[in-house]
Every structure is written in C-alpha cells, then in structure tokens.
Write a protein that holds these residues in place. Structure first.
Motif, PDB file in Angstrom:
ATOM      1  N   GLU A 141       0.828  -1.210   0.000  1.00 48.81           N
ATOM      2  CA  GLU A 141       0.000   0.000   0.000  1.00 48.81           C
ATOM      3  C   GLU A 141       0.863   1.261   0.000  1.00 48.81           C
ATOM      4  OE1 GLU A 141      -2.709  -0.121   3.267  1.00 48.81           O
ATOM      5  OE2 GLU A 141      -3.848  -1.786   2.424  1.00 48.81           O
ATOM      6  N   ARG A 142       1.932   1.254   0.772  1.00 49.17           N
ATOM      7  CA  ARG A 142       2.833   2.407   0.797  1.00 49.17           C
ATOM      8  C   ARG A 142       3.487   2.619  -0.568  1.00 49.17           C
ATOM      9  NH1 ARG A 142       4.451   0.813   6.347  1.00 49.17           N
ATOM     10  NH2 ARG A 142       5.634  -0.772   5.254  1.00 49.17           N
ATOM     11  N   GLU A 143       3.892   1.558  -1.222  1.00 48.86           N
ATOM     12  CA  GLU A 143       4.501   1.677  -2.552  1.00 48.86           C
ATOM     13  C   GLU A 143       3.513   2.239  -3.568  1.00 48.86           C
ATOM     14  OE1 GLU A 143       6.234  -2.000  -3.791  1.00 48.86           O
ATOM     15  OE2 GLU A 143       7.603  -2.086  -2.084  1.00 48.86           O
ATOM     16  N   ILE A 144       2.285   1.764  -3.489  1.00 53.06           N
ATOM     17  CA  ILE A 144       1.257   2.257  -4.408  1.00 53.06           C
ATOM     18  C   ILE A 144       0.976   3.731  -4.138  1.00 53.06           C
ATOM     19  CG2 ILE A 144      -1.189   2.080  -5.000  1.00 53.06           C
ATOM     20  CD1 ILE A 144      -0.896  -0.940  -4.701  1.00 53.06           C
ATOM     21  N   GLU A 145       0.954   4.109  -2.867  1.00 52.92           N
ATOM     22  CA  GLU A 145       0.755   5.507  -2.516  1.00 52.92           C
ATOM     23  C   GLU A 145       1.873   6.390  -3.061  1.00 52.92           C
ATOM     24  OE1 GLU A 145       0.008   7.297   1.567  1.00 52.92           O
ATOM     25  OE2 GLU A 145      -1.095   5.399   1.619  1.00 52.92           O
ATOM     26  N   GLN A 146       3.110   5.945  -2.905  1.00 51.33           N
ATOM     27  CA  GLN A 146       4.256   6.699  -3.421  1.00 51.33           C
ATOM     28  C   GLN A 146       4.182   6.821  -4.942  1.00 51.33           C
ATOM     29  OE1 GLN A 146       6.517   8.442  -2.066  1.00 51.33           O
ATOM     30  NE2 GLN A 146       6.308   7.867   0.080  1.00 51.33           N
ATOM     31  N   LEU A 147       3.808   5.731  -5.583  1.00 52.57           N
ATOM     32  CA  LEU A 147       3.696   5.735  -7.041  1.00 52.57           C
ATOM     33  C   LEU A 147       2.602   6.695  -7.504  1.00 52.57           C
ATOM     34  CD1 LEU A 147       4.864   4.367  -9.545  1.00 52.57           C
ATOM     35  CD2 LEU A 147       3.083   2.640  -9.327  1.00 52.57           C
ATOM     36  N   SER A 148       1.464   6.671  -6.842  1.00 51.24           N
ATOM     37  CA  SER A 148       0.378   7.573  -7.243  1.00 51.24           C
ATOM     38  C   SER A 148       0.757   9.029  -6.977  1.00 51.24           C
ATOM     39  CB  SER A 148      -0.911   7.209  -6.524  1.00 51.24           C
ATOM     40  OG  SER A 148      -0.796   7.461  -5.150  1.00 51.24           O
ATOM     41  N   LEU A 149       1.475   9.304  -5.885  1.00 48.34           N
ATOM     42  CA  LEU A 149       1.922  10.668  -5.623  1.00 48.34           C
ATOM     43  C   LEU A 149       2.904  11.153  -6.686  1.00 48.34           C
ATOM     44  CD1 LEU A 149       2.410  10.731  -1.745  1.00 48.34           C
ATOM     45  CD2 LEU A 149       0.722  11.974  -3.082  1.00 48.34           C
ATOM     46  N   SER A 150       3.807  10.285  -7.097  1.00 47.12           N
ATOM     47  CA  SER A 150       4.763  10.697  -8.131  1.00 47.12           C
ATOM     48  C   SER A 150       4.053  10.944  -9.464  1.00 47.12           C
ATOM     49  CB  SER A 150       5.881   9.668  -8.281  1.00 47.12           C
ATOM     50  OG  SER A 150       5.399   8.490  -8.863  1.00 47.12           O
ATOM     51  N   TYR A 151       3.055  10.120  -9.777  1.00 47.57           N
ATOM     52  CA  TYR A 151       2.293  10.356 -11.010  1.00 47.57           C
ATOM     53  C   TYR A 151       1.516  11.666 -10.926  1.00 47.57           C
ATOM     54  CZ  TYR A 151       3.207   5.773 -13.046  1.00 47.57           C
ATOM     55  OH  TYR A 151       3.803   4.688 -13.597  1.00 47.57           O
ATOM     56  N   MET A 152       0.953  11.955  -9.781  1.00 46.68           N
ATOM     57  CA  MET A 152       0.215  13.208  -9.625  1.00 46.68           C
ATOM     58  C   MET A 152       1.143  14.406  -9.778  1.00 46.68           C
ATOM     59  SD  MET A 152      -2.436  12.203  -6.582  1.00 46.68           S
ATOM     60  CE  MET A 152      -3.000  13.853  -6.344  1.00 46.68           C
ATOM     61  N   GLN A 153       2.354  14.306  -9.243  1.00 46.81           N
ATOM     62  CA  GLN A 153       3.317  15.396  -9.398  1.00 46.81           C
ATOM     63  C   GLN A 153       3.723  15.560 -10.855  1.00 46.81           C
ATOM     64  OE1 GLN A 153       6.427  14.217  -6.735  1.00 46.81           O
ATOM     65  NE2 GLN A 153       5.513  15.249  -4.960  1.00 46.81           N
ATOM     66  N   ASP A 154       3.926  14.452 -11.554  1.00 46.15           N
ATOM     67  CA  ASP A 154       4.273  14.526 -12.972  1.00 46.15           C
ATOM     68  C   ASP A 154       3.155  15.161 -13.779  1.00 46.15           C
ATOM     69  OD1 ASP A 154       6.706  13.346 -12.464  1.00 46.15           O
ATOM     70  OD2 ASP A 154       6.076  11.326 -13.107  1.00 46.15           O
ATOM     71  N   ILE A 155       1.926  14.776 -13.491  1.00 45.52           N
ATOM     72  CA  ILE A 155       0.781  15.337 -14.206  1.00 45.52           C
ATOM     73  C   ILE A 155       0.664  16.830 -13.931  1.00 45.52           C
ATOM     74  CG2 ILE A 155      -1.749  15.338 -14.288  1.00 45.52           C
ATOM     75  CD1 ILE A 155      -1.611  12.287 -13.968  1.00 45.52           C
ATOM     76  N   TYR A 156       0.879  17.223 -12.689  1.00 42.28           N
ATOM     77  CA  TYR A 156       0.824  18.649 -12.338  1.00 42.28           C
ATOM     78  C   TYR A 156       1.886  19.436 -13.105  1.00 42.28           C
ATOM     79  CZ  TYR A 156       1.358  22.898  -9.609  1.00 42.28           C
ATOM     80  OH  TYR A 156       1.478  24.202  -9.232  1.00 42.28           O
ATOM     81  N   GLN A 157       3.096  18.893 -13.166  1.00 37.60           N
ATOM     82  CA  GLN A 157       4.169  19.587 -13.882  1.00 37.60           C
ATOM     83  C   GLN A 157       3.872  19.674 -15.373  1.00 37.60           C
ATOM     84  OE1 GLN A 157       7.701  17.438 -12.800  1.00 37.60           O
ATOM     85  NE2 GLN A 157       7.887  18.447 -10.807  1.00 37.60           N
ATOM     86  N   LEU A 158       3.310  18.601 -15.945  1.00 32.76           N
ATOM     87  CA  LEU A 158       2.953  18.636 -17.366  1.00 32.76           C
ATOM     88  C   LEU A 158       1.867  19.668 -17.642  1.00 32.76           C
ATOM     89  CD1 LEU A 158       2.993  14.843 -18.303  1.00 32.76           C
ATOM     90  CD2 LEU A 158       4.545  16.610 -19.107  1.00 32.76           C
TER      91      LEU A 158
END
Length: 126
Positions: free
Chosen positions: A30-47
């Motif tokens: 669950e922690r890994e999935i949370e980290q992965l989703s946070l990194s994707y959200m940051q990437d989407i925000y930057q894009l």
C-alpha cells in the motif's frame, strides 16, 4: 480431553501472537502504491503547468502578429488590388472626391489610392 483443549488453546494463542508480530506485506504494498500515485500526480501537475505556459506563449505570439516559423501575412498592395477597384478609384478621383472619401468608399488605404492614381497618370503621359 482437558489436555487437548488446553493444547489447542495454547496453540491458538501462539498463532495469534505470531500473526501480530509478523510483518504485514500488504501495508508495504500500500505504501509503494501511494508513493507511485503521488509521483504520477506530481508529474501530471508539472505537465499541466508546462502546457499552460506553452499555451500562454502561443497566445502571446499570436497576438504579436503570428508565429515565428510562419511567414508574415501578405500586405495589401497595388498588385493585389483588383482592376475593378482600381477603375472605381480612378472614376471617383475624376469626379473630384477627396482621397479620404475614396478611401472610405473603396476600403483602401490612402497611400494605395495615391499609388493607383500615380500609376494611372504615368500610363496616360507617354
């Protein structure tokens, strides 16, 4: 019979304690999935931020008169003025109308009208 019940009770207590001490694999997942989703959200925000900057630049370039890699639009000149409009300008000039009035009626700029009149006068002087 009492020994069997007591043994089963002790065994169940040991299994219960072991299950509490055992590392939870799902929590780590669950922690890994949370980290992965946070990194994707940051990437989407930057894009999205980069896209908005590009859109602003395109709007700015469009308001400044076009894109740098496209040729500028052709300006309206004497060569693009149709022969009928030239004849109309000359007829209005011969009637004695002012350059400003001819400009209003023909939707041409005053320098274009003067060029048409000057061009016509050169043709008539041979």
């Amino acid at each position: 019979m009492e020994y069997i019940i007591l043994t089963l009770l002790l065994f169940s207590a040991l299994v219960f304690i072991f299950s509490l001490l055992r590392k939870d694999r799902f929590a780590e997942l669950e922690r890994e999935i949370e980290q992965l989703s946070l990194s994707y959200m940051q990437d989407i925000y930057q894009l999205k931020k980069k896209i908005s900057v590009l859109e602003e630049e395109l709007l700015f370039q469009d308001s400044q008169g076009g894109f740098p890699d496209l040729p500028p639009p052709a300006k309206k000149g004497i060569s693009t003025v149709h022969e009928i409009i030239k004849n109309q300008v000359l007829a209005l000039y011969r009637q004695g109308l002012s350059i400003e009035r001819i400009s209003q009626q023909s939707n041409l700029q005053q320098d274009e009208i003067l060029s048409i009149i000057g061009e016509n006068q050169q043709k008539e002087r041979p």
